[in-house]
Design an enzyme around this catalytic site. Structure first.
Site, PDB file in Angstrom:
ATOM      1  N   TYR A  51      16.984  21.004   7.904  1.00 37.79           N
ATOM      2  CA  TYR A  51      18.085  21.335   7.010  1.00 37.79           C
ATOM      3  C   TYR A  51      17.492  21.914   5.745  1.00 37.79           C
ATOM      4  CZ  TYR A  51      23.109  21.095   6.323  1.00 37.79           C
ATOM      5  OH  TYR A  51      24.434  21.432   6.184  1.00 37.79           O
ATOM      6  N   TRP A 109      17.670  21.378   2.422  1.00 38.81           N
ATOM      7  CA  TRP A 109      17.522  20.742   1.115  1.00 38.81           C
ATOM      8  C   TRP A 109      16.210  19.968   0.962  1.00 38.81           C
ATOM      9  CZ3 TRP A 109      20.669  21.754  -2.896  1.00 38.81           C
ATOM     10  CH2 TRP A 109      21.917  22.338  -2.634  1.00 38.81           C
TER      11      TRP A 109
END
Length: 745
Positions: A101, A103
């Site tokens: 992902y 982040w």
């Protein structure tokens, strides 16, 4: 100047080391100052670890319930390479799933998703994902309505300078939390949303917020709406515009298709139910007179409709976005400076900022030879139903049979829904490999775990594509002995496969940083040279310039639809889509409609799970601000005092939040800002399931996704549907859980 660039912005590094607010940031985030708390936290992964049962060949049977044994880095990388070779040799690369992902890091090089994709593509490919949990529903519906060029998160909003100068009423569905505007994927040197809101107020602008929680309203008037009913409110307002002759017919005729179909639906011609303000009031809990007042304000005043991203993270989440486009089109202010429609003002720091945008290179990931993919929110479906078909945006996707999961830089036990269901499905693959800095639930449910350096333990170049700041994020401190960057770990695995040279690309990590920065400098010659940039620690486009870079979505199209058509089939805004209608999805028809997203059942409350103020997603959960925000070691549940009384729960009590998907332990707090019938539990608590004396599985971590429904928003988008599940609240049934909490502390 030494800078650390995080998702919470830039920070100056003082001896110690200590993080201090960046001197050019008017509203620095206090949360980000706590990053260094994690350096020696007991939750750190300090060396490669393997699950004992996996080493003994249990193929996942005890995953999540087993003990780990330490390995050398050489042994661990060899095991990982052997698993890649075994699975691709026996089952093909279509049996490998690469999960990640965006982040994990604000840096452009140490971006775990890019590093993992580069490695797996070199190794023959992998099953990938499309879209995001944050914006996955909007990303699919918006190309059909506004064109693919307007589908990315954060791109569809007038700039704040235009809003301050031209707009007098913002109607904010879902709210505008300032804490959300403190974060940015690629970091930022200046948080300015609060300043723009102050300037807007000083110029006479009003904000009217429709949300179940008054905390979502940064200023101005708040109207409490029932969770999940925003579409009905918009349709009711649109009916007012139609019935009172307030439609901007010229705009509808020039710039849209499908208006008559929407009007037929509003009037009741299509289904026999007029979508009047009174009809909407009965659904939303708002007053019919308020709905009429708001509709008239939209046409009487220079106005802007803003939608939070949270509205589309729900069952039928396409509908509020499509309905908002229809309502804004009927008002006719789309394409006018500072007016019309915005999607996500305050969702992250960069939305609406009037700056020139930085564009530059990313780490090349190569080509993926495997074409199979899933929408990211359908992870559990993929693991549970290999070989079955999933509808998605007019396609029929065959779900792959995954034998190996490799996850880096992400935490599905935060992002995903119905975590107990995921936990069961997660045991199906033969092997799960995770790269992680701390012992998250994802790491604890792995077979082979590699330790990863934290962002402040490695240097990087940080930049957001919709921002004007670029930072040299220095290596603030060394990682613990034996803890490597994700890049170095993957390079060592690649070496066992004969792919190391190709993976490293002929560059050291430092040379990659210089290469990436010089790509930005080639695009923007006014940026300093590499050595000057490193010495200064940051650079900014147009530094010191007074004039902003204004932006108005669809301005060129509205000025001349024929000369600047949209990429929709008609070239116009599609209030009704023949393409979507042709898919035949009952849960997403060919124009915006009211579909009740409420779950069946008799549990009395709807749960909201907003982003917390004290961490980002599940990051920094072990740092000072998040620890201090908990009560008795538990996540705080915010509830209306009357609802606590009705549930028999006192303020400060340890209580159980529950539904048929699970049980979560929480600390009850009273807040009159929360509307009755709504409970608020922030997202990001670390999922920590334990079995209690009553033989129940209870999450001690306070993760709301233990209770959320894992259903696609619709067959169109298959996006996440985390919002407003039905839940109950009751007193603690097993006091022995308090002892387990003490032991964890």
């Amino acid at each position: 100047m030494q800078i650390f660039a995080s998702h919470f912005g830039f920070y100056e590094v003082s001896p110690g080391p200590v993080l201090r607010p960046f001197r050019h940031d008017p509203a620095p985030s206090a949360t980000g100052l706590a990053h260094l708390d994690l350096a020696r936290d007991p939750s750190r992964v300090m060396q490669p670890m393997a699950r004992r049962g996996w080493l003994e060949g249990d193929k996942g049977a005890a995953r999540g319930e087993d003990v780990f044994v330490p390995l050398t880095m050489e042994a661990a990388t060899r095991l990982a390479a052997d698993e890649i070779a075994r699975v691709r040799g026996t089952h093909g690369n279509g049996a490998i799933f690469g999960g990640s992902y965006g982040w994990a890091s604000a840096g452009r090089f140490h971006h775990a998703q890019s590093q993992l994709k580069r490695f797996l593509n070199l190794a023959g490919g992998f099953v990938s994902t499309v879209n995001t949990y944050s914006y996955g529903t909007a990303k699919v519906i918006l190309p059909h309505v506004l064109g693919a060029e307007h589908a990315e998160s954060g791109v569809f909003a007038p700039s704040w300078d235009q809003i301050v100068a031209q707009c007098r009423v913002i109607l904010a569905f879902g709210g505008m939390r300032l804490s959300n505007a403190q974060v940015e994927a690629g970091s930022t040197g200046a948080h300015r949303t609060a300043d723009w809101l102050a300037a807007y107020s000083a110029a006479g602008g009003r904000i009217i917020t429709l949300s179940p929680d008054a905390s979502d309203a940064p200023q101005g008037e708040h109207l409490a709406i029932r969770p999940g009913t925003d579409t009905a409110a918009m349709l009711g307002m649109a009916h007012v515009l139609w019935s009172e002759g307030r439609l901007e017919r010229g705009f509808l005729d020039r710039c849209t298709v499908g208006a008559e179909q929407v009007i037929a639906y509003l009037s009741g011609t299509e289904d026999g139910v007029p979508k009047t303000a009174d009809w909407a009031a009965a659904i939303t809990g708002l007053g019919a007179d308020d709905l009429r007042r708001l509709a008239r304000l939209l046409t009487d005043e220079p106005s802007l409709i803003n939608l939070s991203w949270s509205l589309q993270r729900a069952r039928y989440g396409e509908q509020p976005y499509w309905a908002a486009v229809a309502l804004a089109a009927m008002v006719g202010r789309i394409g006018q400076p500072g007016q019309g429609l915005a999607l996500g003002l305050s969702a992250i720091a960069s939305v609406g900022q009037p700056v020139r945008k930085l564009r530059g290179p990313a780490l090349p990931v190569g080509r993926n030879p495997v074409s199979a993919f899933i929408p990211v929110a359908r992870l559990t479906d993929m693991l549970e139903r290999p070989g079955e078909v999933l509808d998605y945006d007019g396609q029929c996707l065959t779900l792959p049979n995954i034998r190996l999961i490799w996850w880096a830089g992400g935490n599905p036990y935060h992002h995903h829904q119905d975590l107990n269901r995921l936990r069961a499905a997660w045991k199906r693959p033969e092997t799960v490999i995770v790269q992680e800095s701390v012992w998250t639930a994802t790491a604890r449910h792995a077979d082979l775990v590699f330790p990863s350096a934290l962002p402040f333990e490695r240097a990087d170049v940080a930049a957001a594509s919709r921002d004007s700041w670029i930072g040299y994020s220095a290596r603030v401190m060394d990682p613990p002995q034996g803890v490597l960057t994700d890049h170095e770990t993957l390079a060592r695995v690649a070496a066992h496969l004969g792919l190391e040279d190709a993976f490293r690309g002929g560059r050291t990590e430092h040379q990659w940083l210089q290469h990436i920065y010089e790509g930005y400098a080639a695009e923007f010659p006014e940026l300093p040279d590499w050595d000057s940039f490193r010495l200064q620690g940051f650079a900014q486009l147009d530094a010191g310039e007074a004039a902003p870079a204004p932006y108005t979505p669809l301005a060129a199209f509205v000025a001349d639809p024929g000369a600047a058509p949209l990429s929709t089939p008609s070239g116009k805004i599609e209030l009704a889509s023949a393409v979507v209608a042709g898919f035949g999805y009952a849960d997403c028809p060919g124009h915006p409609v009211w579909l009740d997203p409420d779950e069946p059942g008799d549990l009395p409350f709807r749960m909201l799970s907003p982003q917390p103020e004290t961490r980002l997603h599940s990051q920094l959960d072990r740092a000072g601000p998040a620890r201090q925000a908990r009560w008795k070691g538990l996540e705080r549940l915010r509830a209306n005092p009357a609802d606590l009384l009705a549930a028999g729960v006192a303020v400060g009590d340890v209580a159980e939040l529950y539904n048929d998907r699970g049980i979560v332990l929480v600390a009850a707090t009273a807040d009159p800002k929360v509307g009755q019938g709504t409970l608020v539990l922030p997202t990001g608590g670390w999922f920590n399931p334990v079995r209690d004396a009553l033989d129940r599985v209870v999450d001690l971590g306070g993760n709301p996704n233990t209770l959320t429904a894992d259903l696609g928003s619709s067959r169109l988008s298959q996006g996440a549907s985390a919002n407003h599940p039905r839940v109950g609240l009751r007193a603690l049934r097993d006091p022995g859980l308090l002892k387990k909490l003490e032991d964890l502390a």
